[in-house]
Design a protein around this motif. Structure first.
Motif: not given
Length: 414
Positions: A82-111
């Protein structure tokens, strides 16, 4: 024989998070004494009467029996799709579920992303003011924060030439926070395009914090960075906490975009770090797909007559009535970043003011220097309270500033 204290990392000497720092601890002490503190320091919708949309809550409840095992280190497949589909609909190059990482909030992912990116002493370009977690994560991962100014006199927008002048051979990434926390600035398309060109010329990784992407006021237009970046490597950060008022769910995500070949080694590093912490919180990941594919529950809040729109108006009205305050009207996000006109004060210190406001008027705000700016005359407050309460808060702020002005030493002009 005296006991030896446990030493701490020297890196913590350069880390601060005043949003939950000394003032917040003092507020808890005052609350323990029976004082009623108006806490405007954190953008936490659930504490101000906002609720997670019902269709998200129902989904989490029905999927609990399927949430008792670890999931893939990158997150649930359906959520990532679902995340990749939204990014692809916006026009992001290379948007794919394999390039999505889910974390415990954005805070964890920034680190996590800065840990994957940085070697000791390498630099990250950060806005000033910034959201202080970005500075902290840079330092804690061995990097060096270099700040590009976003002053009120420029509508809190950066200057691409100033940013480019800060780049050295050790610069690795350029961070954007859009819509901005703490200022509420929303970046024009032409500015974003110029920043992409800077990143491409110097082979910098673009890191775009877009957690407030749909919280916009009075016709402001948000432009996601990934489609404008095209082939240039870009990481987009988003999540459920703000748009969907689900801070406690702790669900954030990153999406990698750009030429896939330029991400190969870095993506593998993210995968390794994600595996080391096993996975993100599973039950609330089920809310991602209905959040991105279901009804828009934010538009009515930020549109004319909506609660957040009215709260923003109350801030602007409070500043307009003030003898001491100015503010750049926030175009997005959940905050305002007023400044104090210091001419009537012998000297002015934002931390002293915030403590005085807390002690005398029971209002907790965050000093502007907590967001890594040099000027000591700003403070941040959230737009989440009811508009009537915000109006009362500005009356208290005015009383506090009036007392400070009257007690300031007279200024002598030669």
């Amino acid at each position: 024989m005296p006991q030896r204290t446990v030493p701490v990392s020297s890196r913590l000497g350069d880390v601060r998070y005043e949003i939950r720092g000394a003032l917040s601890r003092r507020a808890r002490e005052l609350e323990a004494e029976g004082r009623d503190i108006v806490r405007l320091n954190i953008g936490n919708p659930g504490l101000f009467g906002f609720s997670v949309p019902e269709h998200l809550r129902r989904t989490v409840e029905t999927q609990l029996p399927r949430s008792e095992a670890y999931c893939h280190q990158q997150g649930l497949q359906g959520a990532r799709e679902a995340i990749a589909a939204r990014e692809a609909a916006r026009g992001a190059v290379g948007a794919h579920a394999d390039n999505v990482f889910i974390g415990n909030g954005v805070s964890e992912l920034i680190d996590l992303t800065l840990r994957a990116l940085l070697n000791s002493g390498e630099e990250v370009l950060l806005p000033s003011p910034d959201y202080p977690l970005w500075s902290a994560a840079t330092v804690l991962n061995g990097g060096r924060a270099r700040y590009y100014p976003c002053p009120a006199g420029r509508g809190h927008l950066p200057d691409p030439d100033e940013i480019e002048a800060l780049i050295t051979p050790r610069t690795r990434a350029l961070v954007l926070i859009n819509p901005n926390n703490p200022t509420g600035a929303v970046y024009p398309r032409e500015l974003l395009q110029a920043l992409v060109r800077v990143a491409e010329r110097h082979r910098l990784l673009l890191l775009s914090d877009e957690i407030y992407d749909g919280i916009l006021y009075d016709g402001a237009e948000f432009h996601p960075l990934a489609p404008l970046a095209g082939e240039t490597p870009c990481i987009t950060y988003s999540g459920l906490s703000k748009m969907h008022r689900a801070c406690g769910y702790r669900v954030g995500w990153i999406s990698l975009s750009g030429t896939p070949a330029r991400f190969g080694e870095f993506r593998a590093a993210l995968d390794l770090l994600s595996a080391l912490r096993l996975c993100a919180n599973v039950p609330t990941q089920w809310a991602v797909e209905p959040a991105l594919t279901g009804p828009d529950t934010m538009a009515e809040l930020v549109g004319s007559g909506g609660r957040l729109h009215a709260a923003r108006r109350a801030v602007l009205d409070g500043v307009a009535r003030s003898e001491f305050l100015d503010v750049v009207a926030p175009q997005g996000a959940l905050y305002a970043f007023p400044s104090v006109r210091t001419q009537q004060f012998g000297s002015f210190d934002d931390e002293d003011f915030a403590l005085n406001l807390l002690e005398t008027e029971n209002v907790l705000v965050v000093p502007g220097t907590g967001f890594n700016i040099r000027e000591r005359n700003h403070f941040r407050l959230t737009l989440l309270p009811q508009p009537e309460e915000i109006g009362d808060v500005f009356s208290r702020i005015e009383r506090c500033l009036g007392r400070l002005a009257r007690s300031a030493p007279a200024r002598h002009v030669a």
